[in-house]
Write a protein that holds these residues in place. Structure first.
Motif, PDB file in Angstrom:
ATOM      1  N   UNK A 157       0.673  -1.530  -0.111  1.00  0.00           N
ATOM      2  CA  UNK A 157      -0.397   0.043   0.205  1.00  0.00           C
ATOM      3  C   UNK A 157       0.793   1.470  -0.050  1.00  0.00           C
ATOM      4  N   UNK A 158       1.870   1.381   0.380  1.00  0.00           N
ATOM      5  CA  UNK A 158       3.426   2.390   0.732  1.00  0.00           C
ATOM      6  C   UNK A 158       3.638   2.572  -0.175  1.00  0.00           C
ATOM      7  N   UNK A 159       4.515   1.128  -0.764  1.00  0.00           N
ATOM      8  CA  UNK A 159       4.776   2.223  -2.372  1.00  0.00           C
ATOM      9  C   UNK A 159       3.538   2.261  -3.139  1.00  0.00           C
ATOM     10  N   UNK A 160       2.589   2.160  -3.137  1.00  0.00           N
ATOM     11  CA  UNK A 160       1.290   2.419  -3.923  1.00  0.00           C
ATOM     12  C   UNK A 160       0.885   4.304  -3.570  1.00  0.00           C
ATOM     13  N   UNK A 161       0.910   4.363  -2.762  1.00  0.00           N
ATOM     14  CA  UNK A 161       0.699   5.256  -2.345  1.00  0.00           C
ATOM     15  C   UNK A 161       1.797   6.259  -3.141  1.00  0.00           C
ATOM     16  N   UNK A 162       3.020   5.639  -1.916  1.00  0.00           N
ATOM     17  CA  UNK A 162       4.469   7.132  -3.221  1.00  0.00           C
ATOM     18  C   UNK A 162       4.669   6.927  -4.640  1.00  0.00           C
ATOM     19  N   UNK A 163       4.028   5.688  -5.108  1.00  0.00           N
ATOM     20  CA  UNK A 163       3.304   6.141  -6.615  1.00  0.00           C
ATOM     21  C   UNK A 163       2.610   7.197  -7.124  1.00  0.00           C
ATOM     22  N   UNK A 164       1.458   7.150  -6.958  1.00  0.00           N
ATOM     23  CA  UNK A 164       0.433   8.354  -6.897  1.00  0.00           C
ATOM     24  C   UNK A 164       1.098   9.442  -5.997  1.00  0.00           C
TER      25      UNK A 164
ATOM     26  N   UNK B  86       0.378   6.609 -17.000  1.00  0.00           N
ATOM     27  CA  UNK B  86      -1.261   6.670 -16.081  1.00  0.00           C
ATOM     28  C   UNK B  86      -1.136   5.562 -15.518  1.00  0.00           C
ATOM     29  N   UNK B  87      -2.417   6.706 -14.292  1.00  0.00           N
ATOM     30  CA  UNK B  87      -2.462   5.631 -13.213  1.00  0.00           C
ATOM     31  C   UNK B  87      -4.007   5.423 -12.688  1.00  0.00           C
ATOM     32  N   UNK B  88      -4.230   4.057 -12.368  1.00  0.00           N
ATOM     33  CA  UNK B  88      -6.198   3.815 -11.845  1.00  0.00           C
ATOM     34  C   UNK B  88      -6.323   4.495 -10.480  1.00  0.00           C
ATOM     35  N   UNK B  89      -7.803   5.402 -11.054  1.00  0.00           N
ATOM     36  CA  UNK B  89      -7.894   5.837 -10.138  1.00  0.00           C
ATOM     37  C   UNK B  89      -9.026   5.709  -8.983  1.00  0.00           C
ATOM     38  N   UNK B  90      -9.587   4.636  -9.956  1.00  0.00           N
ATOM     39  CA  UNK B  90     -10.946   3.264  -9.423  1.00  0.00           C
ATOM     40  C   UNK B  90     -11.907   3.226 -10.053  1.00  0.00           C
ATOM     41  N   UNK B  91     -12.995   2.443  -9.823  1.00  0.00           N
ATOM     42  CA  UNK B  91     -13.348   1.246 -10.289  1.00  0.00           C
ATOM     43  C   UNK B  91     -15.149   1.639  -9.272  1.00  0.00           C
TER      44      UNK B  91
END
Length: 382
Positions: free
Chosen positions: A73-80, A118-123
């Motif tokens: 999760x932290x890696x995704x937050x850093x990527x965002x 490209x970053x996935x925002x949600x579904x």
């Protein structure tokens, strides 16, 4: 993948088979989709285990459930955060992609694209909603607000009438926003229209008959692969692009295909006497069929090039798509100049989809700000 090591090359086939069986059992016993083995993360996992060497022990249930999940999760937050910095500096595009899953749920994915990628925002599960313009506009606006409407330059959606109306609503709500229909979708619709031109329609249908026949029977398929050194059908990003790429492949392998249907192996096969077989043979040996294939490719090859640009992941397509479509139009006119009636039919399809609906101001601005493309077109138009 990395090269096999000396140690690997000395392992026996039996040892490899045992490991393969264990891997397969893991998939079967846990109901894991088999295509997971084609994922990049699978390759990375195996490479990292191999590089670690003997003695590696897998994470425990607790580790993969808590600390490792937290790290992911932290890696995704850093990527965002990296993407957010790019959105603030360059602006971004919000893209929506609707699809229906195996449970017949209507899902809409939202993504943000910028020079950072490209970053996935949600579904969103929109199964219980009526997909009218107002609802779609509200959904898109929520995603825009997540990113910050001052950072969103445009939204890209499919070309349905409800999405067009949603785009108009959003541009009224946010005056700095552009709505842009999906170029790849429009090009696919354009190629669908071109494929309905009678001369091309008969050609495409004939090619489909041949392909269905060749891929229906194992013996004939093996013989074809032997004659042409591979396969004919070339999957592409859209259904209609696949049809045209298959025609390109057939023309490239014309001599091999003709050789197949004139060979002793073919004539000694009982399928050569079947209705399907005779139809396929007549098509491949027909001069008229190959003439139509050539003209069909001339009409669509430039559009396939534009589609590759529009659907590319590496760089933004906006600065290039106007130039690509301008080049496509000129090329089509040049290659079909001796078939005026056919050219008129193709240009009618082109104008219907592109000139009337895809001439977006944003594309014009992107072209103007791309001097290499812009001045090349200006020079040609003199």
């Amino acid at each position: 993948m990395s090269q096999p090591t000396l140690e690997y090359s000395t392992k026996s086939k039996e040892a490899k088979q045992i490991v393969d069986d264990h891997v397969a059992d893991f998939f079967y016993e846990n109901g894991i989709p088999l295509n997971a083995i084609n994922s990049r993360s699978w390759e990375i996992m195996f490479e990292s285990i191999g590089q670690y060497g003997p003695g590696y022990r897998s994470p425990s249930y607790h580790e993969i459930r808590n600390p490792l999940l937290d790290r992911a999760v932290n890696k995704i937050e850093e990527l965002r955060k990296k993407h957010e910095d790019a959105w603030k500096e360059y602006g971004c595009t919000i893209m929506s992609d609707g699809w229906t899953d195996t449970s017949h749920r209507h899902l809409i994915n939202f993504l943000a694209n910028s020079p950072a990628g490209t970053f996935f925002l949600g579904s969103v599960d929109a199964s219980s909603e009526i997909a009218n313009a107002s609802m779609l506009a509200d959904l898109l606006e929520k995603q825009i607000n997540k990113v910050g409407n001052e950072y969103v330059v445009q939204i890209v959606t499919n070309n349905g009438s409800n999405y067009k109306a949603a785009g108009r609503i959003l541009m009224e709500r946010i005056p700095t926003l552009f709505w842009t229909p999906c170029v790849a979708h429009y090009l696919d619709l354009m190629m669908e229209d071109i494929g309905k031109i009678p001369e091309f329609s008969s050609c495409i249908n004939s090619a489909k008959k041949v392909c269905r026949f060749l891929y229906k029977y194992g013996r004939i398929l093996d013989l074809m692969r032997e004659k042409i050194g591979g396969d004919l059908v070339r999957p592409a990003i859209t259904r209609f692009a696949t049809s045209y790429l298959t025609l390109v492949s057939m023309l490239k392998n014309k001599q091999g295909l003709r050789s197949l249907f004139m060979s002793e192996e073919w004539h000694s096969n009982s399928l050569s006497k079947s209705v399907e077989g005779r139809q396929a043979e007549n098509i491949i040996l027909s001069i008229l069929f190959w003439t139509k294939v050539e003209y069909c490719i001339k009409a669509t090859q430039p559009l396939l090039i534009a589609m590759r640009i529009a659907d590319g992941d590496e760089t933004s397509a906006a600065p290039k798509i106007m130039a690509a479509m301008d080049a496509a139009k000129k090329t089509i006119k040049e290659t079909l100049r001796d078939k005026s009636s056919l050219l008129n039919d193709v240009m009618e399809c082109y104008d219907k989809r592109w000139e009337n609906q895809m001439e977006q101001k944003l594309y014009g601005a992107a072209l103007f700000l791309n001097p290499g493309k812009y001045f090349a077109i200006k020079e040609k138009d003199r």
